[in-house]
Design a protein around this motif. Sequence first.
Motif, short mmCIF file in Angstrom:
data_model
loop_
_atom_site.label_atom_id
_atom_site.label_comp_id
_atom_site.label_asym_id
_atom_site.label_seq_id
_atom_site.Cartn_x
_atom_site.Cartn_y
_atom_site.Cartn_z
N ASP A 84 20.23 10.27 41.55
CA ASP A 84 19.56 9.37 43.18
C ASP A 84 19.93 8.67 42.01
O ASP A 84 19.22 7.30 42.84
N ASP B 58 12.94 17.47 45.04
CA ASP B 58 14.59 17.77 45.48
C ASP B 58 15.26 18.26 44.44
O ASP B 58 16.74 18.53 44.37
N HIS C 60 15.45 4.40 40.16
CA HIS C 60 14.92 5.29 41.43
C HIS C 60 13.46 5.61 40.49
O HIS C 60 12.55 5.56 41.49
N HIS D 126 11.88 14.02 40.60
CA HIS D 126 11.61 14.51 42.06
C HIS D 126 11.96 16.23 42.66
O HIS D 126 12.90 16.28 42.11
N HIS E 237 15.94 13.65 37.25
CA HIS E 237 14.79 13.01 37.29
C HIS E 237 13.87 14.16 37.66
O HIS E 237 14.13 15.41 38.43
ZN LIG Z 1 15.29 11.57 43.90
#
Ligand SMILES: [Zn+2]
Length: 261
Positions: A135, A59, A111, A57, A55
Amino acid sequence: MLKIHLIKAFQDNYIWCIEDTTSHDCIVVDPGDSSPVKNYLDKNKLTLKGILITHHHFDHTGGINSLTEAAPIDVYGPENPKITSITHPLKNNDQITLLGTRFLIKEVPGHTLDHIAFYSEKDTSHKDSWLFCGDTLFSAGCGRLFEGTPSQMLNSLKTLINFPHETEVYCTHEYTLANLSFAKAVLPNSEETNTYFNHCQQKITEGFSTIPTTIKTELSINPFLNCTKNELVHAVCKHSNSTDNSELAIFTALRSWKDNF
Ligand SMILES: [Zn+2]
């Protein structure tokens, strides 16, 4: 033979490296930071052949550009224009073959809306089935709902637990003890949860990871996968002062309880 290694990043992120022990080629999953990956590749003389992204994000994606600047590397991930470095956008039920093994793609929104998971069934190159779920499903927990609805997340978790029970689950954060502390607060009398908490606490104390977990373990200790069990329904209704005992209502209230825990 394929083997999986853990590369730690940031505070509690795990970047998974799948290595072909014969060719020394590898792929990495969710490289949020390139430095620990580069160090690991150099130290073990591995050649990076591909990157899997679950995904958008940062990080999980922050290391892509630095890892692909020296040589073009295939980057597989969700069809999301936000992640400009994806070379192979993926959709639900797509299949890709990397390092001689096949990965099935499942869309698992919740998420984030773009979240996907990679499943690789055991084959001649590896003896266990693997699930890389970013996640979405954590050990004893699930991801926060930043973009999706509780209903989407509940359905996504159901998609994941449909894989064989012995499947190894490689999530991307070491949140297990915090999640189990919450699970213990919800179900203080659960012997499975208490026993598993002690087991994981010992692992962490000895410097080990609690990941991978398995679908089987999660089905027994993860409260978010047990929203129809009487004990849990009772505890959540009592806490939220509600009589709505539908699975979605319980899941929604449980997620919100955890958000404020
Ligand atoms: Zn995430």
